[in-house]
Design a protein around this motif. Structure first.
Motif, PDB file in Angstrom:
ATOM      1  N   ALA A 134       0.832  -1.205   0.000  1.00 50.56           N
ATOM      2  CA  ALA A 134       0.000   0.000   0.000  1.00 50.56           C
ATOM      3  C   ALA A 134       0.868   1.257   0.000  1.00 50.56           C
ATOM      4  O   ALA A 134       0.492   2.281  -0.583  1.00 50.56           O
ATOM      5  CB  ALA A 134      -0.944  -0.005   1.201  1.00 50.56           C
ATOM      6  N   ALA A 172      -3.879   3.897   8.354  1.00 49.91           N
ATOM      7  CA  ALA A 172      -4.801   2.853   7.923  1.00 49.91           C
ATOM      8  C   ALA A 172      -4.044   1.652   7.368  1.00 49.91           C
ATOM      9  O   ALA A 172      -4.379   0.487   7.654  1.00 49.91           O
ATOM     10  CB  ALA A 172      -5.759   3.419   6.876  1.00 49.91           C
ATOM     11  N   ALA A 173      -3.013   1.920   6.560  1.00 44.95           N
ATOM     12  CA  ALA A 173      -2.235   0.830   5.974  1.00 44.95           C
ATOM     13  C   ALA A 173      -1.504   0.037   7.055  1.00 44.95           C
ATOM     14  O   ALA A 173      -1.440  -1.201   7.000  1.00 44.95           O
ATOM     15  CB  ALA A 173      -1.233   1.391   4.962  1.00 44.95           C
ATOM     16  N   HIS A 221      -9.160  -3.059   4.129  1.00 43.42           N
ATOM     17  CA  HIS A 221     -10.149  -2.140   3.556  1.00 43.42           C
ATOM     18  C   HIS A 221     -10.013  -2.135   2.032  1.00 43.42           C
ATOM     19  O   HIS A 221      -8.922  -2.236   1.481  1.00 43.42           O
ATOM     20  CB  HIS A 221      -9.933  -0.743   4.130  1.00 43.42           C
ATOM     21  CG  HIS A 221     -11.020   0.229   3.823  1.00 43.42           C
ATOM     22  ND1 HIS A 221     -11.154   0.834   2.593  1.00 43.42           N
ATOM     23  CD2 HIS A 221     -12.032   0.722   4.590  1.00 43.42           C
ATOM     24  CE1 HIS A 221     -12.193   1.644   2.613  1.00 43.42           C
ATOM     25  NE2 HIS A 221     -12.744   1.604   3.827  1.00 43.42           N
ATOM     26  N   LEU A 271      -7.523   0.177   0.593  1.00 41.99           N
ATOM     27  CA  LEU A 271      -6.138  -0.268   0.777  1.00 41.99           C
ATOM     28  C   LEU A 271      -5.801  -1.376  -0.207  1.00 41.99           C
ATOM     29  O   LEU A 271      -4.662  -1.462  -0.699  1.00 41.99           O
ATOM     30  CB  LEU A 271      -5.930  -0.728   2.216  1.00 41.99           C
ATOM     31  CG  LEU A 271      -6.117   0.364   3.283  1.00 41.99           C
ATOM     32  CD1 LEU A 271      -6.037  -0.238   4.670  1.00 41.99           C
ATOM     33  CD2 LEU A 271      -5.071   1.465   3.101  1.00 41.99           C
ATOM     34  N   ALA A 313      -8.646   5.401   5.971  1.00 41.04           N
ATOM     35  CA  ALA A 313      -8.230   5.381   4.566  1.00 41.04           C
ATOM     36  C   ALA A 313      -9.065   6.319   3.708  1.00 41.04           C
ATOM     37  O   ALA A 313      -8.519   7.088   2.905  1.00 41.04           O
ATOM     38  CB  ALA A 313      -8.317   3.949   4.016  1.00 41.04           C
ATOM     39  N   LEU A 344      -3.682   7.873   5.722  1.00 40.00           N
ATOM     40  CA  LEU A 344      -3.521   6.710   4.842  1.00 40.00           C
ATOM     41  C   LEU A 344      -2.471   5.750   5.379  1.00 40.00           C
ATOM     42  O   LEU A 344      -2.656   4.522   5.379  1.00 40.00           O
ATOM     43  CB  LEU A 344      -3.143   7.172   3.439  1.00 40.00           C
ATOM     44  CG  LEU A 344      -4.269   7.593   2.500  1.00 40.00           C
ATOM     45  CD1 LEU A 344      -3.697   8.161   1.209  1.00 40.00           C
ATOM     46  CD2 LEU A 344      -5.183   6.398   2.184  1.00 40.00           C
ATOM     47  N   GLN A 381      -8.466   1.281  10.077  1.00 36.47           N
ATOM     48  CA  GLN A 381      -8.466   1.235   8.618  1.00 36.47           C
ATOM     49  C   GLN A 381      -9.465   2.223   8.028  1.00 36.47           C
ATOM     50  O   GLN A 381      -9.361   2.626   6.873  1.00 36.47           O
ATOM     51  CB  GLN A 381      -8.804  -0.178   8.138  1.00 36.47           C
ATOM     52  CG  GLN A 381      -7.741  -1.222   8.450  1.00 36.47           C
ATOM     53  CD  GLN A 381      -8.092  -2.548   7.835  1.00 36.47           C
ATOM     54  OE1 GLN A 381      -8.383  -2.625   6.633  1.00 36.47           O
ATOM     55  NE2 GLN A 381      -8.073  -3.616   8.644  1.00 36.47           N
TER      56      GLN A 381
END
Length: 672
Positions: A11, A269-270, A280, A283, A232, A266, A229
């Protein structure tokens, strides 16, 4: 205790791909993605995060081996591809870019990039990233590498302190947040007070890199919950907002905030999804194989995209087939660089097994060889160049070389007088002519010039910013001039054609230019001229004002080679109807006539008849240039005008022989 090496996150490669694509699209056509340059801010945040991961995954019991190992890895990762791109760019620039005054700035930027200080060079040059002409510097993009390389000098030691003492000395956890806050506050102040430094230099950019590092420190302190997540979607939305609207805000503050915050979200979340059974959907999109591949190419894509684009702009232009060929050539270059330079050297057995000190010494040797190669290319540019501008004697209005013989002219009435040449860059464009004339007549030459600052422009009121320069020049003349000395006031006295609207045709374009000037502009210009001429008349000096000369829509130096004549920048052509030039300068000529009636010591010198036929004015005299660009004389143009300038000086000498004051005995005179 060190943390285990994290699993590679595709990602993050996807984010890098988005960043580099945004930058490339912006550079190709800013209207397509007005804030695409903020892809660089995304890179900065990702770099801070990834470098923190890398540093935390290494044994850190001993500081010196820890730091040397970090620099070994950075050198293997960054230096080989960078040196290759810089040397190729130096060579192709020497071959294909016509030589102009700004080339020296470009060369300085390239040399700075070799040592990781291109951002300092650009800030010192005081050229804005978005200013006209910046898009022609093939090394402009290396400012970001300078910021990152300078960050790498500071950050590893700071991170090492955090790794070792974050548990035993909790206050250590506050060092990076405080530095980030200080950098953010500096960015907020400096973006207004010193915007060029804020844009290019690390202090106002540190908070962006620190944002990624702080995210990693937060992750190291506690495990992110899977529901993070959800960051994102809002994170990507903020990044998109930055790409679309950052161009409307000052940069880096507040223009970079949306991109930086979005990138942190981001990355968070990754990180929370790393190893999760079902990440997600967004992702998973970032992990799409083509996007991941572009992300792995991102460093090479970034290195190559700008010089390739600039060299196309200098030659054929970004039009037609070039628009389609550019992405293909860029992808081919980046792939070759990645697979044949980046990966082999980074993964080479010797590079991984050698002592870091040995590898760093080899890197320094390679840097020295590359610097020598770049210097050699720059030193022999005129010999290497494929451009007609390699003939500096014909193209550049430089001083007549002292070794070149000049036939003296017997004019006792002029010998020993001082010739003052002053004005904007057009005063500098007369250097060749006035230097030869000074040697011919044994005149003492003084040249004062400042780009954009005319002394008598005949078009409008003088710029307030230029008032100190104008005052200093006039004061110098008042302090040093003797009765009978000669003052040449040279300036651009025609409206420029390059930015006019020609969409409705040539006649309509010239009509619009003539309609731009108001009676108030004319009155203000005449008041300024009166103020200057009254001061000079009191000195009993002779004043020469050159009448407005032709101006052109295209620059001769950019459009005189087979490989650049098709460029859109040359579409305006290198000639204009003389009737249009005469009509455009008619108000200025009328003003000069009025001024001549009021000031007997004023001499109007009109080069137009020498530069134009009755029908047209051309920038080229056959294959020789009369003009260097749209309005500045070339070296050949200087020598074309020299005989008529000599004639004027002889007339002035004969008319004013009785009032000239000879220099004091024992005082040397002549060309400085």
């Amino acid at each position: 205790m060190s943390y285990p090496k994290p699993r590679h996150d595709n990602a993050i490669d996807g984010m890098r791909a988005i960043a580099v694509l945004a930058v490339v699209i912006f550079h190709v056509d800013a209207s397509l993605l007005p804030g695409g340059f903020s892809g660089v801010d995304l890179f900065f945040v990702v770099s801070g995060f990834v470098i923190s991961q890398s540093l935390a995954s290494r044994p850190h019991a001993h500081a010196v081996p820890y730091l040397l190992d970090f620099y070994r890895r950075r050198v293997l990762r960054l230096l080989p591809a960078l040196l290759l791109v810089l040397l190729v760019t130096f060579l192709l620039s020497a071959l294909l870019m016509p030589r102009a005054w700004r080339n020296e700035q470009f060369d300085q930027t390239g040399l700075g990039a070799l040592f990781g200080v291109a951002n300092f060079v650009l800030a010192w040059q005081q050229g804005d990233y978005f200013s006209p002409g910046a898009d022609l510097n093939p090394f402009l993009h290396t400012w970001t590498l300078g910021v990152e390389e300078q960050f790498y000098l500071l950050f590893p030691l700071l991170f090492l302190v955090w790794l070792r003492a974050r548990q035993s000395r909790p206050w250590v956890n506050g060092i990076l947040p405080l530095l980030a806050l200080a950098s953010l506050l500096l960015a907020a102040w400096q973006t207004k007070a010193a915007p060029i430094s804020a844009f290019y230099l690390l202090p106002a950019r540190l908070w962006e890199l620190a944002a990624g590092a702080l995210l990693y420190q937060c992750i190291a302190a506690r495990t992110l919950a899977p529901h993070w997540q959800g960051w994102a979607v809002p994170g990507l939305l903020l990044v998109v907002v930055g790409f679309l609207f950052a161009g409307d805000q000052p940069v880096p503050f507040p223009g970079a905030i949306a991109t930086v915050v979005g990138t942190v979200m981001l990355l968070g979340a990754a990180a929370s999804a790393n190893g999760a059974p079902r990440p997600h959907v967004l992702l998973r999109g970032l992990q799409w194989a083509p996007l991941v591949y572009l992300g792995r190419l991102s460093y090479s894509l970034y290195l190559w995209h700008w010089p390739l684009l600039v060299l196309l702009r200098w030659t054929y232009g970004m039009q037609g087939i070039a628009l389609w060929a550019y992405p293909v050539m860029l992808l081919a270059l980046a792939s070759a660089s990645y697979h044949w330079v980046e990966c082999p050297l980074r993964n080479a057995h010797a590079g991984r097994r050698w002592h870091p000190g040995k590898l760093l010494l080899c890197a320094m040797a390679g840097l020295g060889v590359s610097t020598a190669g770049a210097w050699t290319i720059l030193h022999y540019t005129d010999s290497l160049s494929l451009s007609a501008t390699r003939d500096g004697y014909a193209w550049r209005a430089q001083r007549q070389p002292a070794w070149m013989p000049v036939e003296p002219i017997d004019a006792p009435a002029l010998a020993g007088r001082r010739l003052f040449v002053a004005g904007d860059s057009h005063a500098a464009a007369y250097r060749n002519m006035v230097t030869i004339a000074a040697r011919q007549f044994d005149l003492e030459l003084h040249i004062e010039e400042r780009g954009g600052c005319s002394i008598v422009n005949l078009l409008r009121a003088s710029s307030v910013d230029c008032a100190p320069y104008v005052g200093r020049v006039l004061q110098k003349i008042e302090d040093e001039a003797r009765p009978g000395d000669i003052v040449l006031l040279a300036s651009l006295r025609m409206q420029e054609l390059r930015d006019a609207d020609w969409s409705r045709g040539e006649a309509a374009g010239f009509a619009a230019l003539r309609g731009e000037r108001s009676a108030a502009d004319t009155a203000a210009a005449e008041r300024d001229a009166d103020a200057v001429l009254q001061r000079l008349q009191a000195l009993n000096v002779q004043v020469i004002i050159d009448a407005p000369m032709p101006v052109f829509r295209s620059a001769a130096y950019r459009c005189s080679d087979a490989f650049n004549r098709m460029n859109p920048a040359c579409a305006g052509g290198l000639s204009v109807p003389r009737a249009e030039m005469e009509a455009l300068r008619a108000p200025q000529m009328a003003m000069l006539q009025r001024l001549s009636a009021r000031y007997p010591a004023l001499h109007v010198w009109d080069p137009m008849p020498l530069l134009c036929t009755p029908q047209r004015c051309a920038a080229m005299d056959g294959d020789q240039p009369l003009f260097f660009d749209q309005d500045h004389l070339s070296g050949h143009g200087n020598r074309t005008l020299l005989p008529d300038f000599d004639r004027l000086l002889l007339e002035i000498g004969e008319r004013t022989a009785a009032i000239a004051t000879p220099p004091a005995a024992g005082v040397p005179h002549g060309t400085p």
